[in-house]
Motif scaffolding. Structure first.
Motif, PDB file in Angstrom:
ATOM      1  N   GLU A  46     -31.686  29.796  94.163  1.00 35.78           N
ATOM      2  CA  GLU A  46     -31.064  30.970  94.782  1.00 35.78           C
ATOM      3  C   GLU A  46     -31.364  32.260  94.021  1.00 35.78           C
ATOM      4  O   GLU A  46     -31.104  33.348  94.529  1.00 35.78           O
ATOM      5  CB  GLU A  46     -29.558  30.766  94.904  1.00 35.78           C
ATOM      6  CG  GLU A  46     -28.856  30.628  93.580  1.00 35.78           C
ATOM      7  CD  GLU A  46     -27.391  30.267  93.724  1.00 35.78           C
ATOM      8  OE1 GLU A  46     -26.625  30.612  92.813  1.00 35.78           O
ATOM      9  OE2 GLU A  46     -27.014  29.641  94.729  1.00 35.78           O
ATOM     10  N   ASP A  47     -31.918  32.162  92.808  1.00 35.14           N
ATOM     11  CA  ASP A  47     -32.224  33.340  92.009  1.00 35.14           C
ATOM     12  C   ASP A  47     -33.575  33.976  92.355  1.00 35.14           C
ATOM     13  O   ASP A  47     -33.953  34.978  91.757  1.00 35.14           O
ATOM     14  CB  ASP A  47     -32.173  33.009  90.515  1.00 35.14           C
ATOM     15  CG  ASP A  47     -30.768  32.644  90.064  1.00 35.14           C
ATOM     16  OD1 ASP A  47     -29.812  33.286  90.554  1.00 35.14           O
ATOM     17  OD2 ASP A  47     -30.619  31.726  89.243  1.00 35.14           O
TER      18      ASP A  47
ATOM     19  N   GLY B 288     -35.690  44.451  82.814  1.00 35.78           N
ATOM     20  CA  GLY B 288     -34.275  44.118  82.919  1.00 35.78           C
ATOM     21  C   GLY B 288     -34.061  42.637  83.126  1.00 35.78           C
ATOM     22  O   GLY B 288     -34.526  41.821  82.345  1.00 35.78           O
ATOM     23  N   LYS B 289     -33.389  42.287  84.216  1.00 36.21           N
ATOM     24  CA  LYS B 289     -33.075  40.890  84.516  1.00 36.21           C
ATOM     25  C   LYS B 289     -34.115  40.224  85.419  1.00 36.21           C
ATOM     26  O   LYS B 289     -33.902  39.104  85.885  1.00 36.21           O
ATOM     27  CB  LYS B 289     -31.709  40.803  85.206  1.00 36.21           C
ATOM     28  CG  LYS B 289     -30.563  41.265  84.345  1.00 36.21           C
ATOM     29  CD  LYS B 289     -29.260  41.167  85.112  1.00 36.21           C
ATOM     30  CE  LYS B 289     -28.096  41.559  84.235  1.00 36.21           C
ATOM     31  NZ  LYS B 289     -26.807  41.330  84.889  1.00 36.21           N
TER      32      LYS B 289
ATOM     33  N   VAL C 137     -40.468  36.947  92.425  1.00 34.45           N
ATOM     34  CA  VAL C 137     -39.573  37.599  91.467  1.00 34.45           C
ATOM     35  C   VAL C 137     -38.293  36.772  91.373  1.00 34.45           C
ATOM     36  O   VAL C 137     -37.714  36.397  92.388  1.00 34.45           O
ATOM     37  CB  VAL C 137     -39.234  39.046  91.903  1.00 34.45           C
ATOM     38  CG1 VAL C 137     -38.254  39.681  90.928  1.00 34.45           C
ATOM     39  CG2 VAL C 137     -40.500  39.880  92.036  1.00 34.45           C
ATOM     40  N   VAL C 138     -37.877  36.523  90.116  1.00 34.75           N
ATOM     41  CA  VAL C 138     -36.677  35.739  89.847  1.00 34.75           C
ATOM     42  C   VAL C 138     -35.695  36.603  89.056  1.00 34.75           C
ATOM     43  O   VAL C 138     -36.095  37.352  88.168  1.00 34.75           O
ATOM     44  CB  VAL C 138     -37.032  34.478  89.037  1.00 34.75           C
ATOM     45  CG1 VAL C 138     -35.795  33.651  88.732  1.00 34.75           C
ATOM     46  CG2 VAL C 138     -38.052  33.639  89.777  1.00 34.75           C
ATOM     47  N   ARG C 139     -34.405  36.501  89.381  1.00 35.52           N
ATOM     48  CA  ARG C 139     -33.346  37.222  88.664  1.00 35.52           C
ATOM     49  C   ARG C 139     -32.688  36.283  87.655  1.00 35.52           C
ATOM     50  O   ARG C 139     -32.327  35.150  87.984  1.00 35.52           O
ATOM     51  CB  ARG C 139     -32.278  37.722  89.631  1.00 35.52           C
ATOM     52  CG  ARG C 139     -31.136  38.461  88.935  1.00 35.52           C
ATOM     53  CD  ARG C 139     -30.056  38.919  89.890  1.00 35.52           C
ATOM     54  NE  ARG C 139     -30.641  39.154  91.189  1.00 35.52           N
ATOM     55  CZ  ARG C 139     -30.158  38.685  92.359  1.00 35.52           C
ATOM     56  NH1 ARG C 139     -29.089  38.060  92.441  1.00 35.52           N
ATOM     57  NH2 ARG C 139     -30.761  38.878  93.483  1.00 35.52           N
ATOM     58  N   PHE C 140     -32.521  36.795  86.438  1.00 34.17           N
ATOM     59  CA  PHE C 140     -31.860  36.047  85.371  1.00 34.17           C
ATOM     60  C   PHE C 140     -30.470  36.634  85.124  1.00 34.17           C
ATOM     61  O   PHE C 140     -30.212  37.776  85.496  1.00 34.17           O
ATOM     62  CB  PHE C 140     -32.688  36.126  84.082  1.00 34.17           C
ATOM     63  CG  PHE C 140     -33.919  35.263  84.113  1.00 34.17           C
ATOM     64  CD1 PHE C 140     -33.903  33.991  83.579  1.00 34.17           C
ATOM     65  CD2 PHE C 140     -35.089  35.735  84.687  1.00 34.17           C
ATOM     66  CE1 PHE C 140     -35.031  33.201  83.620  1.00 34.17           C
ATOM     67  CE2 PHE C 140     -36.220  34.954  84.726  1.00 34.17           C
ATOM     68  CZ  PHE C 140     -36.194  33.672  84.187  1.00 34.17           C
ATOM     69  N   PRO C 141     -29.596  35.894  84.431  1.00 34.63           N
ATOM     70  CA  PRO C 141     -28.249  36.412  84.169  1.00 34.63           C
ATOM     71  C   PRO C 141     -28.219  37.503  83.103  1.00 34.63           C
ATOM     72  O   PRO C 141     -27.242  38.228  82.994  1.00 34.63           O
ATOM     73  CB  PRO C 141     -27.475  35.172  83.695  1.00 34.63           C
ATOM     74  CG  PRO C 141     -28.519  34.231  83.213  1.00 34.63           C
ATOM     75  CD  PRO C 141     -29.751  34.515  84.013  1.00 34.63           C
TER      76      PRO C 141
END
Length: 108
Positions: free
Chosen positions: A29-30, A83-84, A41-45
């Motif tokens: 889901e990221d 960034g993330k 593109v992947v979002r990290f915490p």
């Protein structure tokens, strides 16, 4: 999140960016988006950091890739982060990607 699995899925995929995005989001889901070149593109915490020493060791060269502040290209493919967010080209060599991911650090 298994970035190598997402990378392998993107490598083997033959279709549109929207179809790949749906497929990758089912797995993780990221996943934020998929580009026209089928990079993802992947979002990290937390804040993403990659060792520039490692990038240079595997033959990387700094480049510009809007909107990312940090981007490096290789003989094939590229990686970028800001960034993330981390963007991975599906054209990057898997052995190079493994070394880069080993140096990946996420704050938070």
């Amino acid at each position: 999140m298994d970035l190598l699995k997402l990378y392998r899925m993107a490598r083997e995929f033959d279709g549109s960016p929207a179809e790949l995005q749906s497929l990758l989001r089912e797995e993780c889901e990221d996943v934020v988006s998929v580009g026209d070149d089928l990079s993802f593109v992947v979002r990290f915490p937390g804040e993403v950091r990659v060792s520039e020493d490692t990038l240079a060791e595997v033959g990387g060269r700094k480049r510009k890739l809007y909107p990312f502040r940090n981007a490096w290209s290789f003989e094939r493919g590229y990686i970028a982060w800001d960034g993330k967010f981390l963007r991975i080209s599906r054209e990057i060599d898997e052995s190079v990607l493994k070394k880069i991911l080993a140096s990946l650090n996420v704050d938070g």
